[in-house]
Design a protein around this motif. Sequence first.
Motif, PDB file in Angstrom:
ATOM      1  N   ILE A 139       0.850  -1.196   0.000  1.00  0.00           N
ATOM      2  CA  ILE A 139       0.000   0.000   0.000  1.00  0.00           C
ATOM      3  C   ILE A 139       0.883   1.243   0.000  1.00  0.00           C
ATOM      4  N   LEU A 140       1.921   1.241   0.835  1.00  0.00           N
ATOM      5  CA  LEU A 140       2.816   2.395   0.917  1.00  0.00           C
ATOM      6  C   LEU A 140       3.653   2.574  -0.344  1.00  0.00           C
ATOM      7  N   LYS A 141       3.989   1.473  -1.016  1.00  0.00           N
ATOM      8  CA  LYS A 141       4.727   1.593  -2.278  1.00  0.00           C
ATOM      9  C   LYS A 141       3.866   2.278  -3.332  1.00  0.00           C
ATOM     10  N   ILE A 142       2.588   1.936  -3.351  1.00  0.00           N
ATOM     11  CA  ILE A 142       1.674   2.523  -4.326  1.00  0.00           C
ATOM     12  C   ILE A 142       1.319   3.960  -3.949  1.00  0.00           C
ATOM     13  N   SER A 143       1.070   4.179  -2.657  1.00  0.00           N
ATOM     14  CA  SER A 143       0.649   5.499  -2.176  1.00  0.00           C
ATOM     15  C   SER A 143       1.356   5.828  -0.867  1.00  0.00           C
ATOM     16  N   PRO A 144       2.529   6.488  -0.925  1.00  0.00           N
ATOM     17  CA  PRO A 144       3.301   6.782   0.282  1.00  0.00           C
ATOM     18  C   PRO A 144       2.547   7.620   1.319  1.00  0.00           C
ATOM     19  N   ALA A 145       1.489   8.305   0.919  1.00  0.00           N
ATOM     20  CA  ALA A 145       0.742   9.154   1.851  1.00  0.00           C
ATOM     21  C   ALA A 145      -0.347   8.390   2.591  1.00  0.00           C
ATOM     22  N   PHE A 146      -0.557   7.110   2.265  1.00  0.00           N
ATOM     23  CA  PHE A 146      -1.601   6.342   2.959  1.00  0.00           C
ATOM     24  C   PHE A 146      -1.234   6.202   4.429  1.00  0.00           C
ATOM     25  N   ASP A 147      -2.206   6.433   5.289  1.00  0.00           N
ATOM     26  CA  ASP A 147      -2.026   6.263   6.719  1.00  0.00           C
ATOM     27  C   ASP A 147      -3.391   5.960   7.312  1.00  0.00           C
ATOM     28  N   PRO A 148      -3.551   4.848   8.020  1.00  0.00           N
ATOM     29  CA  PRO A 148      -4.872   4.541   8.579  1.00  0.00           C
ATOM     30  C   PRO A 148      -5.359   5.606   9.559  1.00  0.00           C
ATOM     31  N   ARG A 149      -4.443   6.392  10.110  1.00  0.00           N
ATOM     32  CA  ARG A 149      -4.855   7.462  11.027  1.00  0.00           C
ATOM     33  C   ARG A 149      -5.673   8.533  10.317  1.00  0.00           C
ATOM     34  N   SER A 150      -5.510   8.637   8.997  1.00  0.00           N
ATOM     35  CA  SER A 150      -6.317   9.585   8.232  1.00  0.00           C
ATOM     36  C   SER A 150      -7.793   9.216   8.269  1.00  0.00           C
ATOM     37  N   TYR A 151      -8.079   7.969   8.616  1.00  0.00           N
ATOM     38  CA  TYR A 151      -9.451   7.482   8.666  1.00  0.00           C
ATOM     39  C   TYR A 151      -9.891   7.178  10.095  1.00  0.00           C
ATOM     40  N   GLY A 152      -9.100   7.625  11.068  1.00  0.00           N
ATOM     41  CA  GLY A 152      -9.466   7.454  12.465  1.00  0.00           C
ATOM     42  C   GLY A 152      -8.993   6.153  13.098  1.00  0.00           C
ATOM     43  N   TYR A 153      -8.023   5.477  12.490  1.00  0.00           N
ATOM     44  CA  TYR A 153      -7.526   4.203  12.998  1.00  0.00           C
ATOM     45  C   TYR A 153      -6.057   4.312  13.353  1.00  0.00           C
ATOM     46  N   GLY A 154      -5.666   3.676  14.445  1.00  0.00           N
ATOM     47  CA  GLY A 154      -4.266   3.660  14.825  1.00  0.00           C
ATOM     48  C   GLY A 154      -3.492   2.533  14.170  1.00  0.00           C
ATOM     49  N   LYS A 155      -4.190   1.482  13.754  1.00  0.00           N
ATOM     50  CA  LYS A 155      -3.537   0.290  13.195  1.00  0.00           C
ATOM     51  C   LYS A 155      -4.190  -0.103  11.877  1.00  0.00           C
ATOM     52  N   LEU A 156      -3.382  -0.624  10.977  1.00  0.00           N
ATOM     53  CA  LEU A 156      -3.869  -1.052   9.671  1.00  0.00           C
ATOM     54  C   LEU A 156      -4.876  -2.190   9.797  1.00  0.00           C
ATOM     55  N   GLY A 157      -4.618  -3.143  10.680  1.00  0.00           N
ATOM     56  CA  GLY A 157      -5.517  -4.291  10.833  1.00  0.00           C
ATOM     57  C   GLY A 157      -6.940  -3.881  11.180  1.00  0.00           C
ATOM     58  N   ALA A 158      -7.089  -2.958  12.115  1.00  0.00           N
ATOM     59  CA  ALA A 158      -8.428  -2.489  12.497  1.00  0.00           C
ATOM     60  C   ALA A 158      -9.101  -1.768  11.341  1.00  0.00           C
ATOM     61  N   PHE A 159      -8.322  -0.987  10.603  1.00  0.00           N
ATOM     62  CA  PHE A 159      -8.863  -0.282   9.446  1.00  0.00           C
ATOM     63  C   PHE A 159      -9.359  -1.274   8.403  1.00  0.00           C
ATOM     64  N   ILE A 160      -8.547  -2.280   8.089  1.00  0.00           N
ATOM     65  CA  ILE A 160      -8.906  -3.274   7.076  1.00  0.00           C
ATOM     66  C   ILE A 160     -10.153  -4.046   7.504  1.00  0.00           C
ATOM     67  N   ARG A 161     -10.250  -4.387   8.793  1.00  0.00           N
ATOM     68  CA  ARG A 161     -11.436  -5.091   9.288  1.00  0.00           C
ATOM     69  C   ARG A 161     -12.706  -4.289   9.002  1.00  0.00           C
ATOM     70  N   ASP A 162     -12.661  -3.003   9.262  1.00  0.00           N
ATOM     71  CA  ASP A 162     -13.860  -2.178   9.143  1.00  0.00           C
ATOM     72  C   ASP A 162     -14.186  -1.742   7.724  1.00  0.00           C
ATOM     73  N   THR A 163     -13.281  -1.973   6.776  1.00  0.00           N
ATOM     74  CA  THR A 163     -13.636  -1.646   5.395  1.00  0.00           C
ATOM     75  C   THR A 163     -14.664  -2.624   4.863  1.00  0.00           C
ATOM     76  N   ASP A 164     -14.727  -3.807   5.457  1.00  0.00           N
ATOM     77  CA  ASP A 164     -15.647  -4.857   5.047  1.00  0.00           C
ATOM     78  C   ASP A 164     -15.356  -5.341   3.634  1.00  0.00           C
ATOM     79  N   LEU A 165     -14.144  -5.124   3.148  1.00  0.00           N
ATOM     80  CA  LEU A 165     -13.740  -5.614   1.830  1.00  0.00           C
ATOM     81  C   LEU A 165     -12.994  -6.943   1.915  1.00  0.00           C
ATOM     82  N   PHE A 166     -12.460  -7.232   3.111  1.00  0.00           N
ATOM     83  CA  PHE A 166     -11.583  -8.392   3.274  1.00  0.00           C
ATOM     84  C   PHE A 166     -12.021  -9.266   4.440  1.00  0.00           C
ATOM     85  N   GLU A 167     -11.726 -10.541   4.305  1.00  0.00           N
ATOM     86  CA  GLU A 167     -11.825 -11.460   5.435  1.00  0.00           C
ATOM     87  C   GLU A 167     -10.467 -11.414   6.126  1.00  0.00           C
ATOM     88  N   ILE A 168     -10.458 -11.470   7.435  1.00  0.00           N
ATOM     89  CA  ILE A 168      -9.211 -11.468   8.203  1.00  0.00           C
ATOM     90  C   ILE A 168      -9.035 -12.839   8.830  1.00  0.00           C
TER      91      ILE A 168
END
Length: 188
Positions: A139-168
């Motif tokens: 994700i960072l290679k594609i978009s160095p400005a990506f940061d889960p904190r921009s969406y209110g998350y401290g960790k990538l895992g929690a952000f990915i869980r709540d996108t509802d796009l992926f199974e964890i």
Amino acid sequence: MDLLYTENFDGFCLVSSDSDFTKLASRLREAGLFVYGFGRKQAPVAFQKACDKFTYTEILGEQEEDSNTSIESKPASDRQESVQAANKNGRFKKDQKLANSEEADKVFPKELVSLLKRAYEATAGEDGLANLGPFGSQILKISPAFDPRSYGYGKLGAFIRDTDLFEIQEVSSEHNPAVKVLYVKLKG
């Protein structure tokens, strides 16, 4: 540039929102050094992409807002307003868990969903699983400005869980069964 030629550094931190630093960031990376960029959200995309990691200064030091209600617990009309407000603000707080992927499409910008899918495709194995570590790096290679904190998350895992796009999936590490390794798999 004088500091670069001393060969005493592994990386540099550039704090600016000015496009004049794009060439400097590129030159530092050409020399094999890691470049951390910090700047406002309106920093030029070229400068952001010239850095290995770019962090928006607006998200640094933010306190998470306290809220006892989630989007799911609200009536349908209020839920839609909350989704629209989160999208308008460009943020999605982790207390606003989505009920389904249709709501995720309304909250998360299409560019973000595309970014996540591209990173997944680049890191998923034949079994369809992608280790969260390499997935986050991609994700960072594609978009160095990506940061889960921009969406209110401290960790990538929690952000990915709540996108509802992926199974964890959590799998115990081969070397230490107490350590759990997270894998993501695209739904549908």
